[in-house]
Design a protein around this motif. Structure first.
Motif, PDB file in Angstrom:
ATOM      1  N   VAL A  28       0.838  -1.205   0.000  1.00 54.55           N
ATOM      2  CA  VAL A  28       0.000   0.000   0.000  1.00 54.55           C
ATOM      3  C   VAL A  28       0.871   1.252   0.000  1.00 54.55           C
ATOM      4  O   VAL A  28       0.624   2.205  -0.748  1.00 54.55           O
ATOM      5  CB  VAL A  28      -0.950   0.009   1.216  1.00 54.55           C
ATOM      6  N   LEU A  29       1.895   1.258   0.821  1.00 55.70           N
ATOM      7  CA  LEU A  29       2.798   2.405   0.887  1.00 55.70           C
ATOM      8  C   LEU A  29       3.495   2.628  -0.456  1.00 55.70           C
ATOM      9  O   LEU A  29       3.612   3.768  -0.920  1.00 55.70           O
ATOM     10  CB  LEU A  29       3.833   2.191   1.989  1.00 55.70           C
ATOM     11  N   MET A  32       1.008   4.135  -2.925  1.00 56.78           N
ATOM     12  CA  MET A  32       0.758   5.551  -2.679  1.00 56.78           C
ATOM     13  C   MET A  32       1.942   6.404  -3.143  1.00 56.78           C
ATOM     14  O   MET A  32       1.757   7.508  -3.660  1.00 56.78           O
ATOM     15  CB  MET A  32       0.495   5.791  -1.194  1.00 56.78           C
ATOM     16  N   ARG A  33       3.139   5.891  -2.972  1.00 54.02           N
ATOM     17  CA  ARG A  33       4.314   6.624  -3.446  1.00 54.02           C
ATOM     18  C   ARG A  33       4.314   6.743  -4.966  1.00 54.02           C
ATOM     19  O   ARG A  33       4.640   7.795  -5.528  1.00 54.02           O
ATOM     20  CB  ARG A  33       5.590   5.929  -2.966  1.00 54.02           C
ATOM     21  N   ILE A  34       3.946   5.659  -5.639  1.00 53.56           N
ATOM     22  CA  ILE A  34       3.873   5.687  -7.110  1.00 53.56           C
ATOM     23  C   ILE A  34       2.788   6.656  -7.563  1.00 53.56           C
ATOM     24  O   ILE A  34       2.980   7.438  -8.517  1.00 53.56           O
ATOM     25  CB  ILE A  34       3.624   4.265  -7.659  1.00 53.56           C
ATOM     26  N   ALA A  35       1.632   6.611  -6.890  1.00 51.13           N
ATOM     27  CA  ALA A  35       0.542   7.516  -7.251  1.00 51.13           C
ATOM     28  C   ALA A  35       0.938   8.973  -7.031  1.00 51.13           C
ATOM     29  O   ALA A  35       0.621   9.852  -7.841  1.00 51.13           O
ATOM     30  CB  ALA A  35      -0.707   7.180  -6.431  1.00 51.13           C
ATOM     31  N   TYR A  36       1.670   9.238  -5.947  1.00 53.89           N
ATOM     32  CA  TYR A  36       2.140  10.597  -5.685  1.00 53.89           C
ATOM     33  C   TYR A  36       3.137  11.051  -6.746  1.00 53.89           C
ATOM     34  O   TYR A  36       3.105  12.206  -7.201  1.00 53.89           O
ATOM     35  CB  TYR A  36       2.773  10.679  -4.295  1.00 53.89           C
ATOM     36  N   ALA A  37       4.034  10.155  -7.147  1.00 55.43           N
ATOM     37  CA  ALA A  37       5.002  10.495  -8.193  1.00 55.43           C
ATOM     38  C   ALA A  37       4.304  10.783  -9.514  1.00 55.43           C
ATOM     39  O   ALA A  37       4.657  11.739 -10.219  1.00 55.43           O
ATOM     40  CB  ALA A  37       6.002   9.344  -8.355  1.00 55.43           C
ATOM     41  N   LEU A  38       3.297   9.995  -9.858  1.00 56.91           N
ATOM     42  CA  LEU A  38       2.553  10.236 -11.099  1.00 56.91           C
ATOM     43  C   LEU A  38       1.803  11.564 -11.047  1.00 56.91           C
ATOM     44  O   LEU A  38       1.749  12.298 -12.047  1.00 56.91           O
ATOM     45  CB  LEU A  38       1.575   9.078 -11.356  1.00 56.91           C
ATOM     46  N   SER A  39       1.231  11.883  -9.881  1.00 59.60           N
ATOM     47  CA  SER A  39       0.530  13.159  -9.728  1.00 59.60           C
ATOM     48  C   SER A  39       1.497  14.328  -9.875  1.00 59.60           C
ATOM     49  O   SER A  39       1.178  15.343 -10.502  1.00 59.60           O
ATOM     50  CB  SER A  39      -0.160  13.207  -8.357  1.00 59.60           C
ATOM     51  N   THR A  40       2.710  14.182  -9.304  1.00 56.85           N
ATOM     52  CA  THR A  40       3.714  15.232  -9.419  1.00 56.85           C
ATOM     53  C   THR A  40       4.142  15.442 -10.863  1.00 56.85           C
ATOM     54  O   THR A  40       4.278  16.578 -11.334  1.00 56.85           O
ATOM     55  CB  THR A  40       4.941  14.885  -8.556  1.00 56.85           C
ATOM     56  N   MET A 127       6.639  18.269   1.502  1.00 56.84           N
ATOM     57  CA  MET A 127       6.236  16.867   1.426  1.00 56.84           C
ATOM     58  C   MET A 127       7.447  15.952   1.595  1.00 56.84           C
ATOM     59  O   MET A 127       7.390  14.931   2.307  1.00 56.84           O
ATOM     60  CB  MET A 127       5.559  16.626   0.075  1.00 56.84           C
ATOM     61  N   SER A 128       8.549  16.307   0.965  1.00 61.32           N
ATOM     62  CA  SER A 128       9.765  15.493   1.079  1.00 61.32           C
ATOM     63  C   SER A 128      10.269  15.460   2.515  1.00 61.32           C
ATOM     64  O   SER A 128      10.707  14.412   3.012  1.00 61.32           O
ATOM     65  CB  SER A 128      10.850  16.056   0.157  1.00 61.32           C
ATOM     66  N   ALA A 129      10.216  16.611   3.186  1.00 63.00           N
ATOM     67  CA  ALA A 129      10.683  16.663   4.570  1.00 63.00           C
ATOM     68  C   ALA A 129       9.785  15.837   5.489  1.00 63.00           C
ATOM     69  O   ALA A 129      10.270  15.098   6.360  1.00 63.00           O
ATOM     70  CB  ALA A 129      10.736  18.114   5.045  1.00 63.00           C
ATOM     71  N   MET A 130       8.464  15.940   5.312  1.00 61.47           N
ATOM     72  CA  MET A 130       7.544  15.215   6.181  1.00 61.47           C
ATOM     73  C   MET A 130       7.610  13.709   5.954  1.00 61.47           C
ATOM     74  O   MET A 130       7.552  12.924   6.911  1.00 61.47           O
ATOM     75  CB  MET A 130       6.112  15.720   5.970  1.00 61.47           C
ATOM     76  N   HIS A 131       7.744  13.294   4.697  1.00 63.12           N
ATOM     77  CA  HIS A 131       7.684  11.859   4.409  1.00 63.12           C
ATOM     78  C   HIS A 131       9.046  11.186   4.535  1.00 63.12           C
ATOM     79  O   HIS A 131       9.160  10.127   5.176  1.00 63.12           O
ATOM     80  CB  HIS A 131       7.131  11.636   3.004  1.00 63.12           C
ATOM     81  N   LEU A 132      10.075  11.784   3.950  1.00 63.23           N
ATOM     82  CA  LEU A 132      11.383  11.134   3.944  1.00 63.23           C
ATOM     83  C   LEU A 132      12.137  11.353   5.242  1.00 63.23           C
ATOM     84  O   LEU A 132      12.776  10.431   5.755  1.00 63.23           O
ATOM     85  CB  LEU A 132      12.209  11.652   2.758  1.00 63.23           C
ATOM     86  N   MET A 134      10.800  12.902   8.312  1.00 62.93           N
ATOM     87  CA  MET A 134      10.023  12.671   9.524  1.00 62.93           C
ATOM     88  C   MET A 134       9.269  11.343   9.491  1.00 62.93           C
ATOM     89  O   MET A 134       8.699  10.926  10.502  1.00 62.93           O
ATOM     90  CB  MET A 134       9.032  13.825   9.730  1.00 62.93           C
ATOM     91  N   GLY A 135       9.231  10.677   8.335  1.00 62.49           N
ATOM     92  CA  GLY A 135       8.590   9.371   8.243  1.00 62.49           C
ATOM     93  C   GLY A 135       7.080   9.396   8.336  1.00 62.49           C
ATOM     94  O   GLY A 135       6.472   8.434   8.830  1.00 62.49           O
ATOM     95  N   MET A 136       6.439  10.467   7.860  1.00 58.49           N
ATOM     96  CA  MET A 136       4.975  10.580   7.915  1.00 58.49           C
ATOM     97  C   MET A 136       4.388  10.174   6.561  1.00 58.49           C
ATOM     98  O   MET A 136       4.570  10.868   5.559  1.00 58.49           O
ATOM     99  CB  MET A 136       4.571  12.021   8.255  1.00 58.49           C
ATOM    100  N   PRO A 137       3.642   9.065   6.486  1.00 60.12           N
ATOM    101  CA  PRO A 137       3.063   8.630   5.202  1.00 60.12           C
ATOM    102  C   PRO A 137       1.739   9.309   4.874  1.00 60.12           C
ATOM    103  O   PRO A 137       1.337   9.359   3.704  1.00 60.12           O
ATOM    104  CB  PRO A 137       2.861   7.135   5.399  1.00 60.12           C
ATOM    105  N   GLY A 138       1.046   9.844   5.886  1.00 53.37           N
ATOM    106  CA  GLY A 138      -0.275  10.430   5.671  1.00 53.37           C
ATOM    107  C   GLY A 138      -0.318  11.539   4.632  1.00 53.37           C
ATOM    108  O   GLY A 138      -1.234  11.573   3.786  1.00 53.37           O
ATOM    109  N   PRO A 139       0.644  12.476   4.639  1.00 48.87           N
ATOM    110  CA  PRO A 139       0.594  13.571   3.663  1.00 48.87           C
ATOM    111  C   PRO A 139       0.704  13.143   2.205  1.00 48.87           C
ATOM    112  O   PRO A 139       0.476  13.958   1.310  1.00 48.87           O
ATOM    113  CB  PRO A 139       1.801  14.441   4.059  1.00 48.87           C
ATOM    114  N   LEU A 140       1.083  11.883   1.947  1.00 48.42           N
ATOM    115  CA  LEU A 140       1.161  11.421   0.558  1.00 48.42           C
ATOM    116  C   LEU A 140      -0.175  11.590  -0.159  1.00 48.42           C
ATOM    117  O   LEU A 140      -0.230  12.089  -1.289  1.00 48.42           O
ATOM    118  CB  LEU A 140       1.593   9.944   0.520  1.00 48.42           C
TER     119      LEU A 140
END
Length: 199
Positions: A28-29, A32-40, A127-132, A134-140
């Motif tokens: 799932v994670l 979501m990362r792939i979907a976020y990359a495609l959206s970007t 987004m990069s700071a929060m996810h990479l 701080m390890g927060m997956p929610g903002p994806l």
């Protein structure tokens, strides 16, 4: 539905949905990362096409852009008799009055495009700071939708990508507090004190 109400409900829905997604599952994670990359990538393609449309614009349309001059007041000077010397009234009016300058549509759109890119880069950095870091997956999930909505909903993209007729200058974007106040007014009929006084 009005934009402030839609924006507030969309953000609230995405925030709630991000709490329900089982990010602890690796598949799932990754999804979501792939979907976020495609959206970007999609957002970047929209802005790239918009930039190309601006650069290829051969029209010489010009309009008046209004800007307000804000100066820091200087201390009043004194005459030999010890009396305060007032500033020249005409000079004050020129400083405080709105200044109108001629600008082409192409130049104005370039300024708006740079502002959109700046906001997108700031969102990407946060987004990069929060996810990479701080390890927060929610903002994806949230940042997968909000930047795309911002890009497609902007007046510049509406005019350049979809051919919509939009008057320049574009209306100033509302702050988050102003949008929440407007949404509260439209949803519950609650008015601010300023609006009541104006009536």
């Amino acid at each position: 539905m009005a934009n402030p109400v839609f924006g507030f409900l969309l953000f609230a829905s995405l925030f709630w949905a991000s709490k329900q997604v089982p990010f602890h599952i690796p598949q799932v994670l990754l999804g979501m990362r792939i979907a976020y990359a495609l959206s970007t990538v999609l957002v970047l393609l929209v802005y790239t096409y918009t930039k190309g449309s601006i650069d290829n614009d051969n029209s010489k349309a010009v309009f008046k852009e209004t800007s307000v001059l804000i100066d820091v007041p200087e201390p009043a000077s004194k005459t030999k008799n010890g009396k305060d010397e007032d500033k020249d009234k005409d000079k004050d009016k020129d400083k405080d009055a709105a200044k109108k300058t001629s600008i082409s549509v192409q130049e104005y759109d370039h300024k708006q495009w740079r502002a959109l890119i700046k906001g997108f880069c700031m969102s990407l950095a946060m987004m990069s700071a929060m996810h990479l870091y701080m390890g927060m997956p929610g903002p994806l999930l949230i940042n997968m939708v909000i930047p795309l909505k911002t890009a497609l909903g902007s007046e510049l993209v509406q005019a350049r990508l979809f051919g919509k007729k939009v008057d320049r200058p574009f209306p100033e974007p509302k702050s988050m507090f102003a949008m929440l106040a407007s949404a509260r007014t439209q949803l519950f009929g609650v008015k601010d004190e300023k609006e009541v006084k104006q009536q």
